[in-house]
Design a protein around this motif. Structure first.
Motif, short mmCIF file in Angstrom:
data_model
loop_
_atom_site.label_atom_id
_atom_site.label_comp_id
_atom_site.label_asym_id
_atom_site.label_seq_id
_atom_site.Cartn_x
_atom_site.Cartn_y
_atom_site.Cartn_z
N GLY A 221 3.52 -3.70 2.70
CA GLY A 221 3.98 -2.62 1.84
C GLY A 221 5.36 -2.11 2.14
N LEU B 14 0.81 -1.22 0.00
CA LEU B 14 0.00 0.00 0.00
C LEU B 14 0.84 1.27 0.00
N GLY B 15 2.12 1.14 0.28
CA GLY B 15 2.97 2.33 0.33
C GLY B 15 4.00 2.19 1.43
N SER B 16 5.11 2.89 1.31
CA SER B 16 6.23 2.65 2.23
C SER B 16 6.28 3.62 3.41
N ARG B 17 5.31 4.51 3.51
CA ARG B 17 5.30 5.42 4.66
C ARG B 17 5.16 4.63 5.96
N HIS C 248 -2.73 3.89 5.28
CA HIS C 248 -3.31 3.97 3.92
C HIS C 248 -4.73 3.42 3.94
N ALA D 21 5.63 5.98 -5.14
CA ALA D 21 4.20 6.18 -5.36
C ALA D 21 3.48 4.87 -5.13
N THR D 22 2.31 4.94 -4.56
CA THR D 22 1.54 3.71 -4.40
C THR D 22 1.20 3.19 -5.79
N GLN D 23 0.89 1.92 -5.84
CA GLN D 23 0.63 1.27 -7.12
C GLN D 23 -0.40 2.08 -7.92
N PRO E 120 9.05 7.77 -0.09
CA PRO E 120 8.13 6.65 -0.33
C PRO E 120 7.78 6.58 -1.81
#
Ligand code: SF4
Length: 331
Positions: free
Chosen positions: A111, A56-59, A118, A77-79, A75
């Motif tokens: 993620g 979902l994202g690396s944050r 997210h 970009a999310t997919q 981070p």
């Protein structure tokens, strides 16, 4: 850090295993464990294409020493929406094929970051899969990973409403914080399955042993002990914390835990705790990521709780299959 040979690393692990009666072996030896594993682990050991893991994202709201991401890394970009739709469509297509043999449909969220940061994206995926369940013949097993910091009662209720079956707490991320233990206690009363997935990280040794009776008392069902992977992102941090660390190469680079995972498993066996334990090490990553299991593999129908390949847990009002597999559950 010192690079040791694969022979030395494997010899140590195999000797340690051989000295612990009571361990169970599955997936041609790649899966060494105690007790029935989470249904979410099934597709790591079986050639199951009906599995979607959505980053979902690396944050993240933590900064673990062993986190494989690079410090200060933006981070990604999310997919993209197109990418997400393609992945959803491929899974749906597989689940709908009339000629397919039974396989658990497993949907998970991770993620390299904290999934609970997210929520909109999480909700979007879950709405999609819940919406197509009536066409799927089998109900997916939905689970997510979290460091647990944001998993308070309100959040857990939202996850339950979204349809999650399992939540996996990475306890080491919070240094085994009391607030996260309290969130786990709430989770046990709200969701079907609570799992702890945290690495056998030697600096956590004391806290890992303190954790074991607490998990048993709370009613946690599974404990997965990861093996730390060394990456460009974490190598300097790990060398600072563990200057004498020994590492070995088995596809990627892994940290030798000097028997910590098996010390824990031995303690769980001796104390008779109820939760399962998986040594989720380099061998597991090897079979999980290898195309080889699609050519040959040892059956793992008895490996997981609830979802033996007979799959009753996944049938929604359908006729469960006989043990041994076969077609999908028929409504
Ligand atoms: S919780 Fe996970 S993503 Fe966050 S810093 Fe720790 S290892 Fe990295």
């Amino acid at each position: 850090m010192k690079l040791i040979s694969i022979q030395e690393a494997f010899r140590r692990r195999f000797e340690r295993q051989a000295n612990i009666p009571g361990l169970e072996y599955h997936a041609s030896g790649h899966c060494v464990h105690i007790g029935k594993l989470s249904p979410g682990c099934y597709s790591c050991f079986a050639p199951n294409t009906l599995r979607g893991n959505f980053p979902l994202g690396s944050r993240c709201n933590r900064s673990c020493d062993y986190c494989y991401q690079t410090d200060g890394e933006d981070p990604p970009a999310t997919q993209s929406r197109d990418g997400r739709l393609r992945k959803k469509a491929a899974l749906l297509q597989g689940a709908l094929r009339p000629d397919r043999h039974y396989d658990a449909v497993i949907i998970s969220f991770t993620g390299g970051g904290e999934p609970l940061l997210h929520l909109d994206l999480l909700q979007d995926y879950m709405q999609f899969y819940r919406g197509i369940e009536p066409q799927m013949n089998v109900r997916p097993w939905y689970y997510l990973y979290t460091n647990g910091i944001l998993a308070d009662r309100e959040m857990l209720m939202r996850l339950k409403e979204m349809g999650f079956d399992e939540i996996r707490f990475h306890l080491g991320a919070s240094e085994f914080a009391g607030s996260v233990y309290r969130n786990m206690e709430e989770a046990v009363s709200i969701l079907d399955t609570v799992t702890v997935e945290t690495p056998a990280w030697p600096p956590h040794r004391d806290k890992l042993f303190e954790m074991l009776p607490i998990l048993d008392e709370l009613g946690v069902k599974h404990l997965n002990l990861g093996q730390v992977e060394i990456t460009e992102g974490n190598r300097k941090r790990i060398a600072e914390v563990m200057p004498d660390a020994e590492i070995f190469q088995c596809y990627t680079i892994h940290l030798d835990d000097h028997g910590l995972a098996y010390d824990i498993m031995e303690d769980v066996l001796q104390k008779g705790y109820d939760f399962s334990v998986l040594d989720c090490n380099a061998f597991v990553k090897s079979i999980q990521r290898s195309p080889g299991k699609h050519l040959f593999h040892e059956g793992v129908k008895d490996l997981c709780s609830d979802v033996s390949v007979s799959g009753e847990a996944f049938c929604r009002g359908g006729i469960p299959l006989s043990a041994g597999g076969g077609d999908a559950c028929r409504p």
